[in-house]
Enzyme design. Structure first.
Site, PDB file in Angstrom:
ATOM      1  N   SER A 157      13.248  24.017  23.746  1.00  0.00           N
ATOM      2  CA  SER A 157      14.239  22.953  23.621  1.00  0.00           C
ATOM      3  C   SER A 157      14.032  22.227  22.303  1.00  0.00           C
ATOM      4  O   SER A 157      12.973  22.310  21.688  1.00  0.00           O
ATOM      5  CB  SER A 157      14.101  21.973  24.771  1.00  0.00           C
ATOM      6  OG  SER A 157      12.874  21.277  24.614  1.00  0.00           O
ATOM      7  N   LYS A 158      15.079  21.528  21.927  1.00  0.00           N
ATOM      8  CA  LYS A 158      15.050  20.803  20.668  1.00  0.00           C
ATOM      9  C   LYS A 158      13.858  19.850  20.594  1.00  0.00           C
ATOM     10  O   LYS A 158      13.264  19.682  19.560  1.00  0.00           O
ATOM     11  CB  LYS A 158      16.346  19.990  20.529  1.00  0.00           C
ATOM     12  CG  LYS A 158      17.210  20.459  19.383  1.00  0.00           C
ATOM     13  CD  LYS A 158      18.343  19.507  19.114  1.00  0.00           C
ATOM     14  CE  LYS A 158      19.137  19.192  20.344  1.00  0.00           C
ATOM     15  NZ  LYS A 158      20.520  18.903  20.182  1.00  0.00           N
TER      16      LYS A 158
END
Ligand code: GLU
Length: 509
Positions: free
Chosen positions: A268-269
């Protein structure tokens, strides 16, 4: 009927697409999905379509669109059909390829579903929906639309319209099981009871939603294979229901495994580096990223690892894509990057290094920008040791500065003291000075320095380490004698003098 037969185009080359939403920079997962679509199209002699899913006007932006298109372009994933970009006209028979320019198509499809009563207007207010959700939560039930507007009579609808309420359009999911044969995952069956009830396909303000637009477009664009991330698998039954309701032929699906962090959590970011542009900025090169991403969820089935995009396209097989999550292994990416850096032509490598060298200069980590010749001279030694283009400063920056900072604690080898180090450097200086300017070559330098160590009873490694730190400021560098040659005789002697000065006093005779 063999289930490996395509439902669409058994006799025609496949048509695949990448359909990014410009709501963030190009994600490494989207880059891999695009690559797999591209590889499949190239392998099968089909068409690779780019469609921009830009209906989320609140979160979307032109800057993200540019980042995505530039990234795909940089990777070399040229699309056969796609929207107009940077002054270039749209390409392909199904233009426009931007969803915001295709709104009439969605309106027409919505009209058909409404007329056939396969969709209906829903006038529920946000408050009503919210209290449904709260009640379901309290009863420990999964959220679903309760169907309040599913059976309104024409008169009841007219009454709500007369109040000025604008209905959203909901699709009737009905009952039963939706099944499909996923090329990667095999048979998938989902009971429509688990889809959360009738779902909205067009909002009250007339804006169409993803699960609906994607079907209208995939059908219009004659997409035969939908190859996308596994995170979309829960959307597939909804999309298949819409395909069937509209009487469109269904594409085949291939859901790719998620890309995972080493701890098997989703990439994920927040937790990981996910933007392709960050990898580019660190000096990963396209050949390596393509190679790496291709192997993230697929393998050739042989020992071959370092492959060009054309070689991969030749071997690519959608049916051989793994089901399990693909772990992102940065060490392997760096290894592949190093392999590809060594394969570049010298001139090409120099061109690609330039921006990184210039960035070192801007950051004042080097005092001047080396010429092509300066870079070229050191290339044979350097390129074996570059995991990324961005490592150039760490690896060779000492060449392009007036002087290197030398830390006495690092300069004195572990088995030596300051006096021995000063002696060693002084003796090395005379030995090196005896090698003339003209013959200042690695194989002229090494034998006398080894002989010196032997004569004085020093371990060659200790002497060489002291010289290395004196002339580069660091303990890990390219091979010492090549490094000396790259610096040149005068600068080597000057740096040895400075290093001895750093050790200070005690000139014993
Ligand atoms: N716009 C969607 C996305 O970016 C496309 C998904 C699909 O391939 O259907 O996730």
């Amino acid at each position: 009927m063999s289930h490996s037969l395509d439902r669409i185009g058994t006799d025609r080359p496949p048509r695949v697409r990448i359909a990014p939403s410009p709501t963030g920079p190009l994600h490494i997962g989207t880059a891999r999905t695009a690559l797999y679509n591209y590889l499949y199209a190239r392998h099968m002699g089909g068409a690779f379509v780019l469609r921009l899913e830009d209906t989320d006007q609140a979160r979307g932006s032109i800057a993200y669109e540019k980042d995505i298109l530039d990234g795909l372009h940089w990777l070399g994933l040229r699309w056969d059909e796609g929207p107009e970009v940077a002054g270039e006209a749209a390409r392909g028979p199904h233009a426009p390829y931007r969803q915001m320019e295709r709104l009439p198509n969605y309106a027409a499809a919505a009209e058909r579903l409404l007329a056939a009563d396969m969709a209906y207007p829903c006038y529920c207010t946000p408050d009503e929906l919210e209290s449904d959700r709260t009640a379901q939560e309290a009863a420990k039930l999964p959220p679903r639309y309760v169907g309040r507007c599913a059976t309104l009579t024409p008169a009841e609808r007219a009454a709500r319209e007369a109040e000025g309420r604008r209905g959203a359009l909901r699709f009737r999911v009905g009952t039963g099981v939706v099944a499909f044969d996923d090329i990667v995952r095999g048979r998938v069956e989902i009971d429509v009871a688990n889809l959360g009830g009738d779902f909205v396909i067009v909002r009250g303000d007339g804006s169409p939603l993803y699960n609906f637009t994607v079907v209208v477009d995939d059908a219009d664009m004659e997409i035969s294979h939908v190859i996308r991330g596994e995170d979309h698998i829960s959307n597939t039954p909804k999309q298949l229901l819409i395909f069937r309701a509209l009487g469109y032929p269904e594409p085949r699906y291939a859901h790719l495994p998620l890309i995972l962090n080493p701890d098997r959590t989703k990439m994920s970011k927040r937790k990981s580096q996910t933007a392709l542009s960050d990898y580019i900025a660190q000096g990963f090169i396209r050949e390596a990223l393509v190679n790496y991403l291709a192997l993230l969820g697929w393998a050739t089935g042989t020992e071959e690892e370092v492959l060009s995009i054309d070689e991969i396209a030749e071997r690519f097989d959608l049916e051989a894509v793994h089901k399990g999550g693909a772990i992102f292994d940065r060490d392997r990416l760096e290894w592949l990057n190093g392999q590809w850096i060594r394969r570049l032509e010298p001139g090409d490598l120099i061109d690609r290094l330039r921006p990184f060298v210039e960035a070192e200069h801007v950051a004042r980590r080097i005092d001047w920008i080396p010429s092509d010749d300066e870079l070229r001279a050191f290339l044979p030694v350097m390129r074996e040791r570059l995991p990324t283009l961005g490592a150039i400063g760490d690896l060779a920056g000492f060449l392009w500065v007036e002087a290197v900072p030398v830390d006495p604690a690092v300069l004195v080898p572990r088995r030596w003291d300051a006096d021995t180090t000063r002696d060693g450097l002084a003796a090395a200086r005379s030995t090196i000075a005896a090698v003339g300017e003209v013959t200042f070559e690695a194989d002229e330098l090494e034998p006398p320095l080894r002989a010196l160590a032997e004569a004085r009873g020093w371990k060659a490694g200790d002497l060489f380490m002291a010289i290395r730190v004196a002339i580069t400021g660091r303990t890990a560098t390219p091979p010492l004698f090549d490094t000396m040659v790259a610096l040149g005789r005068d600068r080597v002697l000057e740096r040895l003098d400075r290093a001895m000065a750093v050790l200070g006093g005690g000139h014993r005779r």
